[in-house]
Design a protein around this motif. Structure first.
Motif, mmCIF file in Angstrom:
data_model
loop_
_atom_site.group_PDB
_atom_site.id
_atom_site.type_symbol
_atom_site.label_atom_id
_atom_site.label_comp_id
_atom_site.label_asym_id
_atom_site.label_seq_id
_atom_site.Cartn_x
_atom_site.Cartn_y
_atom_site.Cartn_z
ATOM 1 N N THR A 45 0.861 -1.186 0.000
ATOM 2 C CA THR A 45 0.000 0.000 0.000
ATOM 3 C C THR A 45 0.902 1.242 0.000
ATOM 4 O O THR A 45 2.101 1.124 0.289
ATOM 5 C CB THR A 45 -0.911 0.043 1.261
ATOM 6 N N PRO A 46 0.340 2.404 -0.292
ATOM 7 C CA PRO A 46 1.179 3.618 -0.272
ATOM 8 C C PRO A 46 1.829 3.853 1.092
ATOM 9 O O PRO A 46 2.852 4.506 1.192
ATOM 10 C CB PRO A 46 0.188 4.745 -0.605
ATOM 11 N N LYS A 47 1.251 3.288 2.164
ATOM 12 C CA LYS A 47 1.844 3.475 3.505
ATOM 13 C C LYS A 47 2.721 2.292 3.904
ATOM 14 O O LYS A 47 3.057 2.130 5.072
ATOM 15 C CB LYS A 47 0.735 3.654 4.536
ATOM 16 N N GLY A 48 3.051 1.416 2.959
ATOM 17 C CA GLY A 48 3.881 0.252 3.273
ATOM 18 C C GLY A 48 3.069 -1.033 3.231
ATOM 19 O O GLY A 48 1.855 -1.014 2.974
ATOM 20 N N THR A 49 3.740 -2.139 3.520
ATOM 21 C CA THR A 49 3.081 -3.448 3.445
ATOM 22 C C THR A 49 2.032 -3.578 4.549
ATOM 23 O O THR A 49 2.284 -3.211 5.695
ATOM 24 C CB THR A 49 4.142 -4.560 3.593
ATOM 25 N N ALA A 50 0.868 -4.121 4.183
ATOM 26 C CA ALA A 50 -0.199 -4.308 5.171
ATOM 27 C C ALA A 50 -0.838 -5.674 4.970
ATOM 28 O O ALA A 50 -1.095 -6.100 3.840
ATOM 29 C CB ALA A 50 -1.246 -3.207 5.018
ATOM 30 N N VAL A 51 -1.069 -6.367 6.084
ATOM 31 C CA VAL A 51 -1.705 -7.688 6.018
ATOM 32 C C VAL A 51 -3.218 -7.488 5.995
ATOM 33 O O VAL A 51 -3.765 -6.707 6.771
ATOM 34 C CB VAL A 51 -1.300 -8.565 7.224
ATOM 35 N N PHE A 52 -3.878 -8.219 5.109
ATOM 36 C CA PHE A 52 -5.328 -8.087 4.944
ATOM 37 C C PHE A 52 -6.044 -9.040 5.911
ATOM 38 O O PHE A 52 -5.832 -10.256 5.862
ATOM 39 C CB PHE A 52 -5.703 -8.394 3.486
ATOM 40 N N CYS A 53 -6.869 -8.477 6.758
ATOM 41 C CA CYS A 53 -7.684 -9.239 7.715
ATOM 42 C C CYS A 53 -6.855 -10.206 8.565
ATOM 43 O O CYS A 53 -7.242 -11.371 8.755
ATOM 44 C CB CYS A 53 -8.805 -9.983 6.993
ATOM 45 N N LEU A 54 -5.744 -9.708 9.061
ATOM 46 C CA LEU A 54 -4.848 -10.553 9.866
ATOM 47 C C LEU A 54 -5.580 -11.199 11.048
ATOM 48 O O LEU A 54 -5.490 -12.413 11.249
ATOM 49 C CB LEU A 54 -3.657 -9.711 10.358
ATOM 50 N N ASP A 55 -6.300 -10.385 11.819
ATOM 51 C CA ASP A 55 -6.932 -10.934 13.035
ATOM 52 C C ASP A 55 -7.941 -12.032 12.699
ATOM 53 O O ASP A 55 -7.995 -13.061 13.367
ATOM 54 C CB ASP A 55 -7.649 -9.824 13.820
ATOM 55 N N THR A 257 -8.873 -15.513 -0.634
ATOM 56 C CA THR A 257 -7.608 -14.805 -0.457
ATOM 57 C C THR A 257 -6.797 -14.826 -1.747
ATOM 58 O O THR A 257 -6.195 -13.829 -2.131
ATOM 59 C CB THR A 257 -6.831 -15.447 0.708
ATOM 60 N N VAL A 258 -6.783 -15.964 -2.427
ATOM 61 C CA VAL A 258 -6.088 -16.037 -3.716
ATOM 62 C C VAL A 258 -6.978 -15.496 -4.832
ATOM 63 O O VAL A 258 -6.537 -14.703 -5.666
ATOM 64 C CB VAL A 258 -5.654 -17.496 -4.009
ATOM 65 N N ALA A 259 -8.245 -15.893 -4.844
ATOM 66 C CA ALA A 259 -9.151 -15.485 -5.929
ATOM 67 C C ALA A 259 -9.464 -13.995 -5.868
ATOM 68 O O ALA A 259 -9.823 -13.401 -6.882
ATOM 69 C CB ALA A 259 -10.447 -16.272 -5.843
ATOM 70 N N GLU A 260 -9.359 -13.405 -4.666
ATOM 71 C CA GLU A 260 -9.798 -12.020 -4.409
ATOM 72 C C GLU A 260 -11.269 -11.918 -4.829
ATOM 73 O O GLU A 260 -12.093 -12.642 -4.297
ATOM 74 C CB GLU A 260 -8.843 -11.035 -5.108
ATOM 75 N N VAL A 261 -11.602 -11.091 -5.825
ATOM 76 C CA VAL A 261 -12.977 -11.116 -6.342
ATOM 77 C C VAL A 261 -12.840 -11.453 -7.825
ATOM 78 O O VAL A 261 -12.439 -10.616 -8.634
ATOM 79 C CB VAL A 261 -13.682 -9.756 -6.151
ATOM 80 N N MET A 262 -13.119 -12.701 -8.151
ATOM 81 C CA MET A 262 -12.809 -13.229 -9.488
ATOM 82 C C MET A 262 -14.094 -13.566 -10.249
ATOM 83 O O MET A 262 -14.862 -14.438 -9.822
ATOM 84 C CB MET A 262 -11.961 -14.498 -9.311
ATOM 85 N N LEU A 284 -17.896 -4.396 -6.912
ATOM 86 C CA LEU A 284 -17.375 -5.020 -5.686
ATOM 87 C C LEU A 284 -15.860 -5.233 -5.792
ATOM 88 O O LEU A 284 -15.124 -5.012 -4.836
ATOM 89 C CB LEU A 284 -18.093 -6.351 -5.423
ATOM 90 N N GLN A 285 -15.441 -5.634 -6.985
ATOM 91 C CA GLN A 285 -14.009 -5.848 -7.223
ATOM 92 C C GLN A 285 -13.234 -4.538 -7.018
ATOM 93 O O GLN A 285 -12.227 -4.509 -6.303
ATOM 94 C CB GLN A 285 -13.858 -6.294 -8.682
ATOM 95 N N GLU A 286 -13.728 -3.472 -7.619
ATOM 96 C CA GLU A 286 -13.021 -2.184 -7.530
ATOM 97 C C GLU A 286 -12.937 -1.699 -6.087
ATOM 98 O O GLU A 286 -11.896 -1.238 -5.635
ATOM 99 C CB GLU A 286 -13.720 -1.132 -8.402
ATOM 100 N N ARG A 287 -14.029 -1.850 -5.374
ATOM 101 C CA ARG A 287 -14.063 -1.410 -3.973
ATOM 102 C C ARG A 287 -13.106 -2.263 -3.129
ATOM 103 O O ARG A 287 -12.373 -1.759 -2.294
ATOM 104 C CB ARG A 287 -15.508 -1.551 -3.492
ATOM 105 N N PHE A 288 -13.129 -3.574 -3.398
ATOM 106 C CA PHE A 288 -12.247 -4.490 -2.667
ATOM 107 C C PHE A 288 -10.777 -4.089 -2.868
ATOM 108 O O PHE A 288 -10.023 -3.944 -1.914
ATOM 109 C CB PHE A 288 -12.494 -5.934 -3.139
ATOM 110 N N PHE A 289 -10.400 -3.908 -4.116
ATOM 111 C CA PHE A 289 -8.991 -3.597 -4.390
ATOM 112 C C PHE A 289 -8.595 -2.212 -3.889
ATOM 113 O O PHE A 289 -7.467 -2.015 -3.442
ATOM 114 C CB PHE A 289 -8.670 -3.740 -5.885
ATOM 115 N N ALA A 290 -9.521 -1.273 -3.964
ATOM 116 C CA ALA A 290 -9.207 0.083 -3.480
ATOM 117 C C ALA A 290 -8.825 0.013 -2.002
ATOM 118 O O ALA A 290 -7.850 0.639 -1.563
ATOM 119 C CB ALA A 290 -10.384 1.011 -3.706
ATOM 120 N N ILE A 291 -9.576 -0.776 -1.235
ATOM 121 C CA ILE A 291 -9.273 -0.871 0.207
ATOM 122 C C ILE A 291 -8.027 -1.728 0.444
ATOM 123 O O ILE A 291 -7.104 -1.320 1.148
ATOM 124 C CB ILE A 291 -10.489 -1.425 0.991
#
Ligand code: PMP
Length: 307
Positions: A45-55, A257-262, A284-291
Motif C-alpha cells: 500500500t502507499p503506507k507500506g506493506t499491510a496484512v489483509f484481515c490478519l486478526d 484470499t487467492v481469488a480475491e474477487v474473481m 465489488l471488485q473495484e471497492r475491494f482492491f481500493a481498500i
C-alpha cells in the motif's frame, strides 16, 4: 504457484533459515493429515506493506485447531506478531502468508495425541501470471462430479489439510475437462463452493451466496464482500442455491484470499450473463482492491501495517 526460496521461516517460535524448516517423513501429519493452515495476503500500500484481515485469519486458524483438537500453545496475538516478523525478515512487500499447525514427529498411529504440535509460518511473493487479465475476464468453471464433504463426515468449517483431498480431486477433474476451476455441490445437490473459493451469483440485482450449512469454509473474503455490498446498498442473501441458479445467473464470481474477487464467465460451457464481467462484480471488485491496496480509506480496519 512455484515457490521461490526466501530467507526465513518462522518455526516453533524462531526464525530459521528457509532450508532448515524440515519435517521428518514419519511425521504424523504427513500420514493422517493432522494439520490445519491459513492462507493470508499482504498488500503493498502507499503506507507500506499491510496484512489483509490478519486478526480474522489468525482467529480462524485457532478455531480450526479447536475443531480438530490440535492444542495450540501460541496466542492469536503472538501468531499475528510472528506473521509480521516473518514478512519483515524476508523483506517482502506484497506476499502470501502460509501459517501451518500440525502434528509432528513422535509417534505413529491414527490417535494423534502422542505427537507434538508444531507451528510454521512461511511467507513468499505471490505472482500470478496475467492477473489483471484474469480479474477482468474471469474463469470458465465446471460443476464437479465430486461433492463437498457431507455434514458429520469431515469438518468443512475447519481449514484442515484433509479437506483439500476433496478440493484437489475437484480441481484436477475440472482441468482435465478443460475448465479453469471447479464448483462443488453439497451432499444435497445445492451449490457449495469452489476448490478454494466461495461463490456468489447475481440474479436481477440480488446477490446470493450459499450459507455456512452448505459445507463451505466461512471465507474471510466472503465476509468482506458481503460487507462491501452492504456499504454499496446491494442486497446479499445467504441461501441454498440450486445448481440451476448457476446456469441462469446474470453474474457470478468467486471470492477468496487467492481469488480475491474473481468473475466467473461460464459454467459447464454456458456463458454467465453475456460471458463478461458483470457490473455488480466489477463494483465489488473495484471497492475491494481500493481498500486492500490502500488506495481508499479502510473503514472496517481490514489492514494491519507490517511496520
Ligand atoms: N473455501 C475454501 C475451501 C478455501 O480453501 C478458501 C480459501 N481459504 C475459501 C473458501 C475462501 O476463504 P478466504 O476468503 O478466507 O480465503
Amino acid at each position: 504457484m512455484k515457490l521461490t526460496p526466501q530467507a526465513k521461516i518462522w518455526f516453533n517460535g524462531e526464525l530459521v533459515d528457509w532450508d532448515k524448516a524440515q519435517v521428518h517423513v514419519l511425521s504424523h501429519a504427513l500420514h493422517y493429515a493432522s494439520s490445519v493452515f491459513e492462507g493470508i495476503r499482504a498488500y503493498a500500500t502507499p503506507k507500506g506493506t499491510a496484512v489483509f484481515c490478519l486478526d480474522a485469519h489468525v482467529e480462524r486458524l485457532s478455531q480450526s485447531c479447536r475443531i480438530i483438537r490440535l492444542p495450540l500453545k501460541w496466542t492469536t496475538a503472538q501468531l499475528g506478531n510472528a506473521i509480521c516478523d516473518t514478512i519483515r525478515a524476508n523483506r517482502l512487500e506484497a506476499c502470501y502468508i502460509r501459517p501451518l499447525v500440525y502434528r509432528g514427529y513422535g509417534a505413529l498411529g491414527v490417535w494423534p495425541d502422542e505427537s507434538p504440535v508444531d507451528v510454521a509460518i512461511g511467507t513468499f511473493p505471490w505472482i500470478r501470471p496475467n492477473e489483471d487479465q484474469l480479474l477482468a475476464k474471469g474463469l470458465a468453471v465446471g460443476v464437479s462430479s465430486w461433492r463437498r464433504m457431507a455434514p458429520g463426515t469431515l469438518p468443512a468449517m475447519a481449514k484442515c489439510a484433509g479437506n483439500y483431498v476433496n478440493s484437489a480431486l475437484a480441481v484436477s477433474e475440472a482441468k482435465d475437462r478443460g475448465f479453469q476451476e471447479a464448483v462443488l455441490l453439497d451432499v444435497d445437490g445445492y451449490v457449495s463452493e469452489g476448490s478454494g473459493q466461495n461463490i456468489f451469483v447475481v440474479h436481477r440485482g440480488v446477490v446470493s451466496t450459499p450459507p455456512i450449512g452448505s459445507s463451505i469454509l466461512a471465507g474471510i473474503t466472503r465476509s468482506c464482500v458481503m460487507q462491501l455490498a452492504k456499504d454499496l446498498g446491494i442486497a446479499v442473501v445467504e441461501q441454498r442455491l440450486p445448481r440451476e441458479m448457476l446456469y441462469t445467473a446474470d453474474e457470478a464470481f468467486f471470492t477468496g484470499t487467492v481469488a480475491e474477487v474473481m468473475p466467473i464467465r461460464s459454467v459447464d460451457g454456458l456463458a454467465v450473463g453475456d460471458g463478461a464481467r458483470g457490473p455488480i462484480t466489477q463494483r465489488l471488485q473495484e471497492r475491494f482492491f481500493a481498500i486492500a491496496r490502500g488506495r481508499a480509506e479502510d473503514p472496517h480496519g481490514w489492514l494491519t501495517p507490517v511496520g
